[in-house]
Motif scaffolding. Structure first.
Motif, PDB file in Angstrom:
ATOM      1  N   ILE A 102       0.855  -1.203   0.000  1.00 21.71           N
ATOM      2  CA  ILE A 102       0.000   0.000   0.000  1.00 21.71           C
ATOM      3  C   ILE A 102       0.889   1.251   0.000  1.00 21.71           C
ATOM      4  O   ILE A 102       0.622   2.216  -0.723  1.00 21.71           O
ATOM      5  N   ALA A 103       1.959   1.226   0.797  1.00 27.30           N
ATOM      6  CA  ALA A 103       2.837   2.398   0.916  1.00 27.30           C
ATOM      7  C   ALA A 103       3.536   2.710  -0.415  1.00 27.30           C
ATOM      8  O   ALA A 103       3.700   3.885  -0.775  1.00 27.30           O
ATOM      9  N   LEU A 104       3.925   1.668  -1.155  1.00 26.11           N
ATOM     10  CA  LEU A 104       4.572   1.891  -2.464  1.00 26.11           C
ATOM     11  C   LEU A 104       3.580   2.532  -3.439  1.00 26.11           C
ATOM     12  O   LEU A 104       3.929   3.442  -4.196  1.00 26.11           O
ATOM     13  N   ALA A 105       2.341   2.050  -3.398  1.00 23.52           N
ATOM     14  CA  ALA A 105       1.315   2.646  -4.265  1.00 23.52           C
ATOM     15  C   ALA A 105       1.044   4.082  -3.830  1.00 23.52           C
ATOM     16  O   ALA A 105       0.889   4.979  -4.671  1.00 23.52           O
ATOM     17  N   ASP A 106       1.025   4.303  -2.521  1.00 23.01           N
ATOM     18  CA  ASP A 106       0.791   5.648  -1.986  1.00 23.01           C
ATOM     19  C   ASP A 106       1.909   6.608  -2.415  1.00 23.01           C
ATOM     20  O   ASP A 106       1.685   7.798  -2.590  1.00 23.01           O
ATOM     21  N   ALA A 107       3.119   6.062  -2.601  1.00 19.66           N
ATOM     22  CA  ALA A 107       4.255   6.888  -3.045  1.00 19.66           C
ATOM     23  C   ALA A 107       4.146   7.222  -4.535  1.00 19.66           C
ATOM     24  O   ALA A 107       4.966   7.970  -5.071  1.00 19.66           O
ATOM     25  N   GLY A 108       3.172   6.632  -5.215  1.00 24.10           N
ATOM     26  CA  GLY A 108       2.949   6.938  -6.631  1.00 24.10           C
ATOM     27  C   GLY A 108       3.923   6.244  -7.562  1.00 24.10           C
ATOM     28  O   GLY A 108       4.120   6.677  -8.700  1.00 24.10           O
ATOM     29  N   LEU A 109       4.521   5.161  -7.097  1.00 23.95           N
ATOM     30  CA  LEU A 109       5.479   4.453  -7.956  1.00 23.95           C
ATOM     31  C   LEU A 109       4.739   3.576  -8.973  1.00 23.95           C
ATOM     32  O   LEU A 109       3.656   3.071  -8.666  1.00 23.95           O
ATOM     33  N   PRO A 110       5.331   3.383 -10.159  1.00 29.88           N
ATOM     34  CA  PRO A 110       4.632   2.560 -11.163  1.00 29.88           C
ATOM     35  C   PRO A 110       4.547   1.094 -10.720  1.00 29.88           C
ATOM     36  O   PRO A 110       5.575   0.462 -10.474  1.00 29.88           O
ATOM     37  N   MET A 111       3.320   0.608 -10.603  1.00 30.70           N
ATOM     38  CA  MET A 111       3.109  -0.775 -10.161  1.00 30.70           C
ATOM     39  C   MET A 111       2.066  -1.459 -11.033  1.00 30.70           C
ATOM     40  O   MET A 111       1.094  -0.833 -11.437  1.00 30.70           O
ATOM     41  N   LYS A 112       2.292  -2.754 -11.292  1.00 29.63           N
ATOM     42  CA  LYS A 112       1.333  -3.526 -12.095  1.00 29.63           C
ATOM     43  C   LYS A 112       0.084  -3.848 -11.286  1.00 29.63           C
ATOM     44  O   LYS A 112      -1.008  -4.008 -11.792  1.00 29.63           O
ATOM     45  N   ASP A 113       0.291  -4.033  -9.982  1.00 31.48           N
ATOM     46  CA  ASP A 113      -0.795  -4.427  -9.085  1.00 31.48           C
ATOM     47  C   ASP A 113      -0.283  -4.264  -7.662  1.00 31.48           C
ATOM     48  O   ASP A 113       0.907  -3.976  -7.459  1.00 31.48           O
ATOM     49  N   LEU A 114      -1.151  -4.500  -6.693  1.00 35.46           N
ATOM     50  CA  LEU A 114      -0.692  -4.565  -5.304  1.00 35.46           C
ATOM     51  C   LEU A 114      -0.227  -5.994  -5.040  1.00 35.46           C
ATOM     52  O   LEU A 114      -0.434  -6.889  -5.858  1.00 35.46           O
ATOM     53  N   VAL A 115       0.402  -6.206  -3.898  1.00 34.51           N
ATOM     54  CA  VAL A 115       0.725  -7.571  -3.467  1.00 34.51           C
ATOM     55  C   VAL A 115       0.038  -7.773  -2.122  1.00 34.51           C
ATOM     56  O   VAL A 115       0.132  -6.915  -1.237  1.00 34.51           O
ATOM     57  N   ALA A 116      -0.662  -8.885  -1.989  1.00 34.09           N
ATOM     58  CA  ALA A 116      -1.299  -9.225  -0.711  1.00 34.09           C
ATOM     59  C   ALA A 116      -0.635 -10.485  -0.170  1.00 34.09           C
ATOM     60  O   ALA A 116      -0.143 -11.309  -0.945  1.00 34.09           O
ATOM     61  N   ALA A 117      -0.601 -10.625   1.134  1.00 33.13           N
ATOM     62  CA  ALA A 117       0.079 -11.788   1.712  1.00 33.13           C
ATOM     63  C   ALA A 117      -0.693 -12.320   2.916  1.00 33.13           C
ATOM     64  O   ALA A 117      -1.335 -11.558   3.645  1.00 33.13           O
ATOM     65  N   ILE A 118      -0.602 -13.627   3.098  1.00 35.62           N
ATOM     66  CA  ILE A 118      -1.277 -14.277   4.240  1.00 35.62           C
ATOM     67  C   ILE A 118      -0.551 -15.592   4.530  1.00 35.62           C
ATOM     68  O   ILE A 118       0.069 -16.166   3.630  1.00 35.62           O
TER      69      ILE A 118
END
Ligand code: ADP
Length: 248
Positions: free
Chosen positions: A145-161
Motif C-alpha cells: 500500500i505504501a509503495l502505491a501511496d508513493a505513486g510508484l509505477p506498479m502492475k498491481d498490489l501484493v497481498a500476503a497471508i
C-alpha cells in the motif's frame, strides 16, 4: 511460559479463537499515515500491526551499489523491542529480520517497475509495534500500500497471508497460539499478485502433504484477493480525504 494445545484431526477440530478454517482475522488498513514519507501505510490483522514508510526514489550511496539499468528496492523489516509475546526483543538487525527483509523485497519486486529510475533506491521501512504471528505477511501488505501511496509505477498490489496445516486441518491466517500448537503444524506464508494469481513469496515451516499444500495455496490465493480489497479501499479513502481537504 509456552502453552501448548493439542489439536485433533478433522471432525472435532475447532480453532482456538473460534474462527472458521477459511476465516481471516479482522483487518484494517490506512494509507498516508506518515506525512514526511513519500508513501506510507498501516496494516493490521488481528493483533499484528505493521507500519510501512517509503522514501525515494533517491540516489543510491555508496555508488558501487547502484544499478545503471534500473532502480533498486530495499526493504527493512523490524519488530519493535516491546512487540513480541514475551521477552523484550533485542533492538537491531538479526538473522530473522534480515531474512524477512530479503523475502519482502522479492515478494514486492515483481509488481514494481523501477526502470525509469537508474542508480536510484526506494527504501521501505517496515516497523511492527505489536505481533501475533503473520508479521512478514502484514509487513508485505503494508509495504505494498505504501509503495502505491508513493505513486510508484506498479502492475498491481501484493497481498500476503499465511496458510497452515494444524494436524491435517487446513486453515488461513494462523495466529501465534495456532503456530504454537503441538503436533504436525505447517505455517506457509504466501504473497500473491491478486490480478494474476502469481505467487511471489512461498515459505514453509513444518510438514505438509502435496495435496494439502495445493489446497492450502488455493485457500491462500482466495484470501489474498479479499485482502487486496482492503488495501485498495485504504488507498481510495486517502485520496478521498486529500481531495476533500484541497477543496476546503
Ligand atoms: P511471522 O510473524 O511472519 O509469522 P515467525 O513465524 O518467525 O514470523 O514468528 C511468528 C511470531 O512469533 C511473530 O509474529 C511474533 O509474534 C513471534 N516472535 C518472533 N520472533 C520473536 C522474538 N524474537 N521474540 C518474541 N516473539 C517473537
Amino acid at each position: 511460559m509456552i502453552i501448548t494445545i493439542k489439536v485433533s484431526k478433522m471432525s472435532d477440530f475447532k480453532r482456538p479463537d473460534g474462527r472458521k478454517n477459511d476465516e481471516l482475522r479482522p483487518m484494517e488498513a490506512k494509507a498516508g499515515i506518515i506525512k514526511r514519507a513519500d508513501g506510507s501505510a498501516m496494516f493490521k490483522v488481528g493483533n499484528t500491526v505493521a507500519y510501512a514508510a517509503v522514501y525515494g526514489p533517491r540516489e543510491l550511496y555508496p555508488k558501487f551499489l547502484q544499478n545503471p539499468g534500473h532502480g533498486i528496492l530495499r526493504c527493512n523489516y523490524n519488530m519493535m523491542p516491546f512487540s513480541g509475546s514475551g521477552e523484550r526483543i533485542r533492538p537491531g538487525g538479526n538473522r530473522r529480520s534480515k531474512e524477512i527483509s530479503m523475502v519482502t523485497e522479492k515478494a514486492l519486486s515483481p509488481v514494481l517497475d523501477l526502470s525509469e529510475y537508474p542508480n536510484a533506491v526506494v527504501d521501505v521501512y517496515i516497523e511492527l509495534p505489536q505481533t501475533d504471528a503473520g508479521s512478514r505477511c502484514a509487513g508485505i501488505c503494508a509495504a505494498s500500500i505504501a509503495l502505491a501511496d508513493a505513486g510508484l509505477p506498479m502492475k498491481d498490489l501484493v497481498a500476503a497471508i499465511s496458510v497452515g496445516n494444524l494436524n491435517g486441518n487446513l486453515v488461513v491466517d494462523l495466529d501465534k497460539e495456532e503456530e504454537d500448537i503441538e503436533g504436525e503444524v505447517a505455517d506457509i506464508p504466501i504473497a500473491v499478485v491478486p490480478s494474476t494469481g502469481e505467487i511471489t513469496l512461498l515459505q514453509m515451516d513444518g510438514i505438509v502433504l502435496k495435496d494439502e499444500l495445493k489446497k492450502a495455496l488455493e485457500m491462500g490465493i482466495k484470501s489474498c484477493r479479499k485482502i487486496t480489497e482492503i488495501q485498495r479501499k485504504a488507498l481510495k479513502d486517502k485520496y478521498k480525504v486529500d481531495a476533500k481537504s484541497e477543496g476546503e
